[in-house]
Design a protein around this motif. Structure first.
Motif, short mmCIF file in Angstrom:
data_model
loop_
_atom_site.label_atom_id
_atom_site.label_comp_id
_atom_site.label_asym_id
_atom_site.label_seq_id
_atom_site.Cartn_x
_atom_site.Cartn_y
_atom_site.Cartn_z
N TRP A 56 36.60 74.21 46.03
CA TRP A 56 36.84 74.88 47.61
C TRP A 56 35.86 75.62 48.30
N SER A 57 34.78 75.97 47.15
CA SER A 57 33.79 76.77 47.88
C SER A 57 32.78 76.04 48.80
N LYS A 58 32.12 76.75 49.77
CA LYS A 58 31.36 76.35 50.57
C LYS A 58 30.02 75.74 49.82
N THR A 59 29.59 76.63 48.83
CA THR A 59 28.55 76.26 48.07
C THR A 59 28.74 74.68 47.28
N PHE A 60 29.97 74.47 46.91
CA PHE A 60 30.24 73.38 46.08
C PHE A 60 30.12 72.15 47.24
N GLN A 61 30.76 72.45 48.39
CA GLN A 61 30.91 71.27 49.46
C GLN A 61 29.39 70.98 49.99
N LYS A 62 28.57 72.07 50.28
CA LYS A 62 27.26 71.70 50.90
C LYS A 62 26.24 71.69 49.79
N LYS A 63 26.28 71.89 48.58
CA LYS A 63 25.27 71.72 47.70
C LYS A 63 25.62 70.91 46.59
N TRP A 64 26.89 71.22 45.58
CA TRP A 64 26.92 70.56 44.40
C TRP A 64 27.63 69.11 44.63
N LEU A 65 28.56 68.81 45.64
CA LEU A 65 28.94 67.70 45.77
C LEU A 65 27.91 66.54 46.05
N HIS A 66 26.85 66.67 46.82
CA HIS A 66 25.79 65.94 47.17
C HIS A 66 24.97 65.84 45.97
N TYR A 67 24.91 67.06 45.16
CA TYR A 67 23.89 66.72 43.92
C TYR A 67 24.64 65.66 43.07
N PHE A 68 25.99 66.02 42.60
CA PHE A 68 26.70 65.15 41.61
C PHE A 68 26.61 63.43 42.24
N GLN A 69 26.99 63.36 43.62
CA GLN A 69 26.96 62.12 44.16
C GLN A 69 25.58 61.51 44.02
N GLN A 70 24.75 62.13 44.37
CA GLN A 70 23.14 61.70 44.26
C GLN A 70 22.83 61.26 42.87
N ASN A 71 23.58 61.77 41.67
CA ASN A 71 23.05 61.39 40.27
C ASN A 71 24.06 60.40 39.92
N ASN A 72 25.11 59.90 40.72
CA ASN A 72 26.01 58.91 40.46
C ASN A 72 26.94 59.40 39.25
N VAL A 73 27.30 60.65 39.52
CA VAL A 73 28.32 61.42 38.54
C VAL A 73 29.80 61.68 39.21
N GLU A 74 30.82 61.19 38.72
CA GLU A 74 32.12 61.15 39.24
C GLU A 74 32.56 62.73 38.86
N ILE A 75 33.49 63.35 39.83
CA ILE A 75 34.00 64.36 39.68
C ILE A 75 35.63 64.35 39.42
N PHE A 76 35.88 65.01 38.49
CA PHE A 76 37.23 65.46 38.05
C PHE A 76 37.58 66.66 38.17
N VAL A 77 38.82 67.18 38.26
CA VAL A 77 39.44 68.45 38.24
C VAL A 77 40.42 68.76 37.65
N TRP A 78 40.39 69.77 36.99
CA TRP A 78 41.60 70.36 36.07
C TRP A 78 42.02 71.80 36.43
N THR A 79 43.21 72.34 35.83
CA THR A 79 44.44 71.68 35.62
C THR A 79 45.21 71.84 36.91
N ILE A 80 45.53 70.68 37.84
CA ILE A 80 45.79 70.89 39.20
C ILE A 80 47.42 70.55 39.32
N ASN A 81 48.26 71.10 39.52
CA ASN A 81 49.95 71.11 39.47
C ASN A 81 50.49 71.16 40.53
N HIS A 82 50.10 72.01 41.86
CA HIS A 82 50.95 72.36 42.78
C HIS A 82 50.40 71.68 43.94
N ALA A 83 51.15 71.30 44.70
CA ALA A 83 51.22 70.26 45.98
C ALA A 83 50.04 70.67 46.99
#
Length: 321
Positions: free
Chosen positions: A202-229
Protein backbone atom coordinates in the motif's frame (compact mmCIF):
# COMPACT_ATOMS: atom_id res chain seq x y z
CA UNK A 1 -3.26 -8.13 -15.60
CA UNK A 2 -3.98 -11.83 -15.15
CA UNK A 3 -6.38 -12.95 -12.43
CA UNK A 4 -4.55 -13.48 -9.14
CA UNK A 5 -4.13 -17.00 -7.76
CA UNK A 6 -5.87 -17.98 -4.53
CA UNK A 7 -3.50 -19.61 -2.04
CA UNK A 8 -5.09 -21.42 0.89
CA UNK A 9 -3.34 -20.32 4.10
CA UNK A 10 -2.46 -23.42 6.14
CA UNK A 11 -4.80 -25.12 3.66
CA UNK A 12 -8.15 -23.68 4.81
CA UNK A 13 -7.56 -22.11 8.20
CA UNK A 14 -10.68 -19.97 8.22
CA UNK A 15 -13.15 -22.80 8.82
CA UNK A 16 -11.15 -25.97 9.44
CA UNK A 17 -8.25 -27.06 11.67
CA UNK A 18 -5.17 -25.60 10.01
CA UNK A 19 -2.73 -27.86 8.17
CA UNK A 20 -4.85 -31.00 8.58
CA UNK A 21 -5.84 -33.42 5.84
CA UNK A 22 -9.44 -32.24 6.28
CA UNK A 23 -8.31 -28.67 5.57
CA UNK A 24 -6.41 -29.88 2.50
CA UNK A 25 -9.51 -31.61 1.17
CA UNK A 26 -11.68 -28.56 1.81
CA UNK A 27 -9.12 -26.30 0.14
CA UNK A 28 -9.27 -28.47 -2.96
CA UNK A 29 -13.09 -28.33 -2.89
CA UNK A 30 -12.78 -24.53 -2.72
CA UNK A 31 -10.70 -24.60 -5.93
CA UNK A 32 -7.60 -22.97 -4.50
CA UNK A 33 -4.69 -22.69 -6.91
CA UNK A 34 -2.01 -23.40 -4.29
CA UNK A 35 -2.00 -24.66 -0.70
CA UNK A 36 0.42 -22.96 1.68
CA UNK A 37 1.54 -25.20 4.53
CA UNK A 38 4.21 -25.24 7.24
CA UNK A 39 7.09 -27.61 7.97
CA UNK A 40 8.71 -28.55 11.28
CA UNK A 41 10.95 -31.52 12.13
CA UNK A 42 10.54 -33.93 15.03
CA UNK A 43 13.33 -35.08 17.34
CA UNK A 44 13.71 -38.31 15.36
CA UNK A 45 13.91 -36.49 12.02
CA UNK A 46 10.35 -36.82 10.71
CA UNK A 47 9.17 -33.78 8.74
CA UNK A 48 5.73 -32.80 10.04
CA UNK A 49 3.06 -30.26 9.10
CA UNK A 50 2.64 -27.65 11.82
CA UNK A 51 2.99 -23.88 11.95
CA UNK A 52 4.26 -23.45 15.51
CA UNK A 53 7.39 -24.87 17.11
CA UNK A 54 5.17 -26.40 19.79
CA UNK A 55 1.78 -28.08 19.81
CA UNK A 56 -0.01 -26.07 22.50
CA UNK A 57 -2.22 -23.88 20.28
CA UNK A 58 -3.75 -26.56 18.05
CA UNK A 59 -3.32 -29.93 19.76
CA UNK A 60 -4.44 -31.54 23.01
CA UNK A 61 -0.97 -31.85 24.60
CA UNK A 62 1.89 -29.40 24.64
CA UNK A 63 5.14 -30.65 23.14
CA UNK A 64 8.10 -28.86 21.58
CA UNK A 65 8.20 -30.53 18.17
CA UNK A 66 11.99 -30.60 17.82
CA UNK A 67 12.24 -32.31 21.24
CA UNK A 68 9.49 -34.89 20.60
CA UNK A 69 9.48 -38.09 18.57
CA UNK A 70 6.96 -38.61 15.78
CA UNK A 71 5.13 -41.47 17.55
CA UNK A 72 4.08 -39.02 20.30
CA UNK A 73 3.18 -36.25 17.85
CA UNK A 74 0.98 -38.46 15.70
CA UNK A 75 -1.00 -39.53 18.79
CA UNK A 76 -2.23 -35.95 19.39
CA UNK A 77 -5.83 -34.93 18.73
CA UNK A 78 -7.11 -31.60 17.50
CA UNK A 79 -8.10 -29.21 20.31
CA UNK A 80 -11.23 -28.07 18.47
CA UNK A 81 -14.08 -30.20 19.83
CA UNK A 82 -15.72 -30.26 16.38
CA UNK A 83 -12.68 -31.89 14.80
CA UNK A 84 -11.13 -34.08 17.49
CA UNK A 85 -10.54 -36.86 15.00
CA UNK A 86 -8.01 -34.76 13.09
CA UNK A 87 -4.32 -35.58 13.53
CA UNK A 88 -1.09 -33.75 12.80
CA UNK A 89 0.02 -34.95 9.34
CA UNK A 90 3.55 -35.80 8.38
CA UNK A 91 4.96 -34.34 5.17
CA UNK A 92 4.90 -37.90 3.79
CA UNK A 93 1.11 -38.06 4.25
CA UNK A 94 0.64 -34.72 2.52
CA UNK A 95 2.87 -35.78 -0.38
CA UNK A 96 0.75 -38.91 -0.80
CA UNK A 97 -2.28 -36.61 -0.86
CA UNK A 98 -0.65 -34.62 -3.67
CA UNK A 99 -0.03 -37.82 -5.65
CA UNK A 100 -3.74 -38.61 -5.26
CA UNK A 101 -4.65 -34.99 -6.16
CA UNK A 102 -2.08 -34.08 -8.82
CA UNK A 103 -3.89 -30.90 -9.89
CA UNK A 104 -2.85 -29.28 -6.57
CA UNK A 105 0.33 -27.34 -5.76
CA UNK A 106 2.08 -26.77 -2.43
CA UNK A 107 3.96 -23.79 -1.04
CA UNK A 108 6.17 -25.21 1.71
CA UNK A 109 6.77 -22.53 4.35
CA UNK A 110 9.86 -23.74 6.19
CA UNK A 111 10.41 -21.95 9.48
CA UNK A 112 14.00 -20.75 9.86
CA UNK A 113 14.07 -22.14 13.41
CA UNK A 114 14.50 -25.59 11.82
CA UNK A 115 17.77 -27.27 10.92
CA UNK A 116 18.43 -26.73 7.20
CA UNK A 117 18.64 -30.51 6.88
CA UNK A 118 14.84 -30.40 6.71
CA UNK A 119 15.17 -29.46 3.03
CA UNK A 120 17.17 -32.60 2.25
CA UNK A 121 14.71 -34.75 4.17
CA UNK A 122 11.77 -33.13 2.38
CA UNK A 123 13.17 -33.95 -1.07
CA UNK A 124 13.99 -37.49 0.10
CA UNK A 125 10.34 -37.84 1.17
CA UNK A 126 9.19 -36.60 -2.24
CA UNK A 127 11.29 -39.18 -4.06
CA UNK A 128 10.28 -42.00 -1.72
CA UNK A 129 6.63 -41.11 -2.34
CA UNK A 130 6.96 -40.76 -6.11
CA UNK A 131 10.34 -41.16 -7.79
CA UNK A 132 9.82 -38.39 -10.29
CA UNK A 133 11.56 -35.07 -9.63
CA UNK A 134 9.79 -33.39 -12.55
CA UNK A 135 6.45 -34.22 -10.91
CA UNK A 136 7.50 -32.48 -7.67
CA UNK A 137 9.15 -29.53 -9.39
CA UNK A 138 5.82 -28.78 -11.05
CA UNK A 139 3.90 -28.99 -7.77
CA UNK A 140 6.14 -27.64 -4.99
CA UNK A 141 7.21 -24.07 -4.23
CA UNK A 142 9.88 -23.60 -1.56
CA UNK A 143 8.99 -20.76 0.81
CA UNK A 144 12.19 -19.53 2.52
CA UNK A 145 12.66 -16.76 5.10
CA UNK A 146 16.40 -15.99 4.95
CA UNK A 147 18.85 -15.95 2.07
CA UNK A 148 21.22 -18.44 3.73
CA UNK A 149 18.50 -21.08 3.20
CA UNK A 150 18.42 -20.17 -0.48
CA UNK A 151 22.21 -20.55 -0.56
CA UNK A 152 22.00 -23.91 1.22
CA UNK A 153 19.39 -25.12 -1.25
CA UNK A 154 21.63 -24.14 -4.15
CA UNK A 155 24.83 -25.63 -2.67
CA UNK A 156 23.13 -28.96 -1.91
CA UNK A 157 21.16 -28.91 -5.16
CA UNK A 158 17.84 -29.65 -3.45
CA UNK A 159 16.07 -26.63 -4.97
CA UNK A 160 17.39 -27.16 -8.50
CA UNK A 161 14.62 -26.31 -11.00
CA UNK A 162 12.05 -25.83 -8.22
CA UNK A 163 10.19 -22.57 -7.78
CA UNK A 164 11.56 -20.58 -4.83
CA UNK A 165 9.75 -17.77 -3.02
CA UNK A 166 11.11 -15.46 -0.34
CA UNK A 167 8.65 -15.07 2.55
CA UNK A 168 9.30 -11.95 4.60
CA UNK A 169 7.91 -8.85 6.25
CA UNK A 170 10.97 -6.94 5.08
CA UNK A 171 11.40 -5.66 1.53
CA UNK A 172 15.14 -5.41 2.18
CA UNK A 173 15.25 -9.13 2.97
CA UNK A 174 13.35 -9.78 -0.25
CA UNK A 175 15.95 -7.67 -2.07
CA UNK A 176 18.76 -9.87 -0.68
CA UNK A 177 17.05 -12.88 -2.30
CA UNK A 178 16.71 -11.08 -5.62
CA UNK A 179 20.35 -9.97 -5.59
CA UNK A 180 21.58 -13.46 -4.72
CA UNK A 181 19.47 -14.90 -7.53
CA UNK A 182 20.97 -12.35 -9.92
CA UNK A 183 24.45 -13.22 -8.69
CA UNK A 184 23.86 -16.91 -9.42
CA UNK A 185 22.54 -16.04 -12.88
CA UNK A 186 21.37 -19.62 -13.34
CA UNK A 187 18.10 -20.85 -14.88
CA UNK A 188 18.25 -23.79 -12.45
CA UNK A 189 18.51 -21.73 -9.25
CA UNK A 190 16.47 -18.56 -9.41
CA UNK A 191 14.03 -16.68 -7.26
CA UNK A 192 10.55 -16.94 -8.74
CA UNK A 193 8.52 -14.98 -6.18
CA UNK A 194 8.31 -12.91 -3.02
CA UNK A 195 5.55 -13.34 -0.47
CA UNK A 196 4.99 -10.13 1.52
CA UNK A 197 2.58 -8.77 4.12
CA UNK A 198 -0.28 -7.24 2.14
CA UNK A 199 0.04 -3.82 3.80
CA UNK A 200 3.58 -3.45 2.44
CA UNK A 201 2.10 -3.03 -1.05
CA UNK A 202 0.00 0.00 0.00
CA UNK A 203 2.94 2.35 0.48
CA UNK A 204 4.01 4.89 -2.12
CA UNK A 205 7.57 3.58 -1.82
CA UNK A 206 6.46 0.09 -2.79
CA UNK A 207 4.46 1.29 -5.77
CA UNK A 208 7.13 3.71 -7.03
CA UNK A 209 10.25 1.64 -6.31
CA UNK A 210 9.77 -1.95 -5.28
CA UNK A 211 7.04 -2.93 -7.72
CA UNK A 212 9.23 -1.99 -10.69
CA UNK A 213 12.24 -3.68 -9.08
CA UNK A 214 10.47 -7.03 -8.72
CA UNK A 215 8.94 -6.83 -12.19
CA UNK A 216 12.32 -5.93 -13.70
CA UNK A 217 13.78 -9.08 -12.14
CA UNK A 218 10.87 -11.28 -13.26
CA UNK A 219 9.80 -11.98 -9.67
CA UNK A 220 6.12 -12.61 -8.91
CA UNK A 221 4.51 -10.90 -5.92
CA UNK A 222 2.31 -12.77 -3.42
CA UNK A 223 0.70 -11.20 -0.36
CA UNK A 224 -0.37 -12.65 3.00
CA UNK A 225 -2.63 -13.03 4.93
CA UNK A 226 -5.46 -11.15 3.29
CA UNK A 227 -9.03 -11.81 4.44
CA UNK A 228 -11.12 -8.64 4.29
CA UNK A 229 -12.97 -7.51 1.15
CA UNK A 230 -11.72 -3.93 1.44
CA UNK A 231 -8.10 -5.15 1.43
CA UNK A 232 -8.69 -7.06 -1.78
CA UNK A 233 -9.97 -3.81 -3.28
CA UNK A 234 -6.55 -2.22 -2.79
CA UNK A 235 -4.37 -5.22 -3.55
CA UNK A 236 -6.28 -6.42 -6.59
CA UNK A 237 -5.62 -3.04 -8.21
CA UNK A 238 -1.90 -3.91 -8.19
CA UNK A 239 -0.09 -6.54 -10.32
CA UNK A 240 -0.05 -9.14 -7.54
CA UNK A 241 0.16 -12.76 -8.61
CA UNK A 242 -1.46 -14.44 -5.64
CA UNK A 243 -3.36 -13.88 -2.40
CA UNK A 244 -2.66 -16.04 0.65
CA UNK A 245 -5.97 -16.22 2.53
CA UNK A 246 -7.78 -18.06 5.32
CA UNK A 247 -11.06 -17.86 3.36
CA UNK A 248 -10.53 -19.00 -0.25
CA UNK A 249 -14.19 -18.90 -1.33
CA UNK A 250 -14.75 -15.39 0.00
CA UNK A 251 -11.40 -14.29 -1.45
CA UNK A 252 -12.36 -15.41 -4.94
CA UNK A 253 -15.65 -13.58 -4.61
CA UNK A 254 -13.87 -10.42 -3.47
CA UNK A 255 -11.40 -10.31 -6.35
CA UNK A 256 -14.31 -10.92 -8.70
CA UNK A 257 -16.10 -7.94 -7.19
CA UNK A 258 -13.04 -5.71 -7.70
CA UNK A 259 -12.28 -6.62 -11.31
CA UNK A 260 -8.72 -5.65 -12.16
CA UNK A 261 -9.45 -4.06 -15.51
CA UNK A 262 -11.85 -1.66 -13.79
CA UNK A 263 -10.01 -1.07 -10.51
CA UNK A 264 -7.29 1.48 -9.78
CA UNK A 265 -5.39 1.89 -6.53
CA UNK A 266 -6.94 4.82 -4.70
CA UNK A 267 -6.10 5.67 -1.11
CA UNK A 268 -9.12 6.39 1.11
CA UNK A 269 -9.92 9.77 2.61
CA UNK A 270 -7.93 10.04 5.83
CA UNK A 271 -10.84 11.19 8.03
CA UNK A 272 -13.03 8.14 7.52
CA UNK A 273 -13.36 4.75 9.15
CA UNK A 274 -11.69 3.08 6.19
CA UNK A 275 -9.00 5.78 6.11
CA UNK A 276 -8.13 5.37 9.80
CA UNK A 277 -7.67 1.64 9.29
CA UNK A 278 -5.71 2.05 6.04
CA UNK A 279 -3.23 4.64 7.33
CA UNK A 280 -3.13 3.04 10.77
CA UNK A 281 -2.06 -0.27 9.21
CA UNK A 282 0.65 1.50 7.21
CA UNK A 283 2.03 3.01 10.43
CA UNK A 284 1.86 -0.39 12.18
CA UNK A 285 3.68 -2.01 9.27
CA UNK A 286 6.52 0.54 9.40
CA UNK A 287 6.82 0.19 13.19
CA UNK A 288 6.79 -3.60 12.88
CA UNK A 289 9.70 -3.55 10.44
CA UNK A 290 11.69 -1.12 12.57
CA UNK A 291 11.02 -3.16 15.70
CA UNK A 292 11.40 -6.76 14.55
CA UNK A 293 14.62 -6.09 12.67
CA UNK A 294 16.23 -4.05 15.46
CA UNK A 295 19.26 -5.60 17.26
CA UNK A 296 17.46 -5.72 20.63
CA UNK A 297 14.21 -7.34 19.42
CA UNK A 298 15.40 -10.81 20.51
CA UNK A 299 16.19 -9.71 24.07
CA UNK A 300 14.36 -11.97 26.54
CA UNK A 301 12.06 -10.01 28.83
CA UNK A 302 9.87 -12.74 30.35
CA UNK A 303 11.13 -16.32 30.53
CA UNK A 304 11.60 -17.45 26.93
CA UNK A 305 9.54 -14.55 25.60
CA UNK A 306 11.55 -11.97 23.67
CA UNK A 307 10.42 -8.46 22.76
CA UNK A 308 9.80 -9.67 19.21
CA UNK A 309 7.68 -12.65 20.29
CA UNK A 310 5.52 -10.50 22.54
CA UNK A 311 5.15 -7.97 19.75
CA UNK A 312 4.12 -10.68 17.27
CA UNK A 313 1.51 -11.95 19.72
CA UNK A 314 0.10 -8.44 19.99
CA UNK A 315 0.02 -8.10 16.19
CA UNK A 316 -1.99 -11.32 16.01
CA UNK A 317 -4.47 -10.03 18.60
CA UNK A 318 -5.25 -7.02 16.41
CA UNK A 319 -5.39 -9.28 13.29
CA UNK A 320 -2.38 -7.67 11.64
CA UNK A 321 -0.46 -10.98 11.45
Amino acid sequence: MATAKIIGHRAYRGYYPENTILAFNKAKEANVDVIETDLQMSKDGVVVINHDQDTQRCWDKNYVISETNWDALQSLNCKDARFQDQKMPSLKQVLRWIVDNPSMKLMLDIKFTNDQEIMLKSVAEMLSTKEDLLFWRERVIWGLWTVDWFRYGMETGVIKDFQVACISLSLEVAKSFVEYSRELNSPHFRLSGVSMHFVSTWSKTFQKKWLHYFQQNNVEIFVWTINHAVDFKYCNALPISGFVTDFPVEARGAIGQYERSKTTFKRPFFISREGFRFYGFLVIYRLTIEFLFSPWAQYKVFGNFSFSLLFIKFMRIIHFL
